[in-house]
Design a protein around this motif. Structure first.
Motif, PDB file in Angstrom:
ATOM      1  N   ILE A 284       0.954  -1.168  -0.203  1.00 30.89           N
ATOM      2  CA  ILE A 284      -0.268  -0.130  -0.200  1.00 30.89           C
ATOM      3  C   ILE A 284       0.352   1.234  -0.409  1.00 30.89           C
ATOM      4  O   ILE A 284       2.161   1.277   0.266  1.00 30.89           O
ATOM      5  N   PRO A 285       0.298   2.343  -0.816  1.00 34.47           N
ATOM      6  CA  PRO A 285       1.279   3.562  -0.563  1.00 34.47           C
ATOM      7  C   PRO A 285       1.375   4.336   0.611  1.00 34.47           C
ATOM      8  O   PRO A 285       0.370   3.993   1.676  1.00 34.47           O
ATOM      9  N   LEU A 286       2.673   4.663   1.311  1.00 32.31           N
ATOM     10  CA  LEU A 286       2.645   4.837   2.662  1.00 32.31           C
ATOM     11  C   LEU A 286       2.456   6.601   2.271  1.00 32.31           C
ATOM     12  O   LEU A 286       2.539   7.579   1.618  1.00 32.31           O
ATOM     13  N   GLY A 287       2.649   7.093   3.590  1.00 33.77           N
ATOM     14  CA  GLY A 287       1.783   8.503   3.883  1.00 33.77           C
ATOM     15  C   GLY A 287       1.534   9.175   5.359  1.00 33.77           C
ATOM     16  O   GLY A 287       1.586   7.839   5.661  1.00 33.77           O
ATOM     17  N   ASP A 288       1.092   9.854   5.768  1.00 33.83           N
ATOM     18  CA  ASP A 288       0.819  10.610   7.219  1.00 33.83           C
ATOM     19  C   ASP A 288       0.165   9.362   7.612  1.00 33.83           C
ATOM     20  O   ASP A 288      -0.603   9.781   7.098  1.00 33.83           O
TER      21      ASP A 288
END
Length: 89
Positions: free
Chosen positions: A16-20
């Motif tokens: 999955i795309p990572l982000g805050d």
């Protein structure tokens, strides 16, 4: 902005795309930029006995049920991404 297909911007376990808000945590509680909070917490995998085939099945199930992606396409996408991630190499 980083390329969303880049492995450095994806969880190296599930893809999955990572982000805050999505980063997992190391043993000291700091955020890790390699894994998401669903796969990695407090310096360990949340499902340590999971196999690559298990992860692909979980991904396909999620994409078909929640994103409306046809099963064959979801499996193709999952295999292409997940098999190349750090955890499974």
């Amino acid at each position: 902005m980083s390329d969303p297909s880049s492995t450095t911007s994806r969880c190296q376990s599930c893809g999955i795309p990572l982000g805050d808000g999505f980063y997992g945590t190391d043993g000291n509680g700091s955020a890790t930029k390699e894994y998401c909070k669903f796969c990695f917490q407090a310096g360990a995998f949340t499902m340590p006995d999971l196999t690559v085939e298990d992860m692909i099945k979980r991904s396909v199930d999620f994409m078909t049920k929640n994103l409306g992606i046809p099963a064959q396409k979801a499996e193709e996408m999952s295999r292409a991404v997940i098999s190349g991630l750090k955890r499974w190499m």
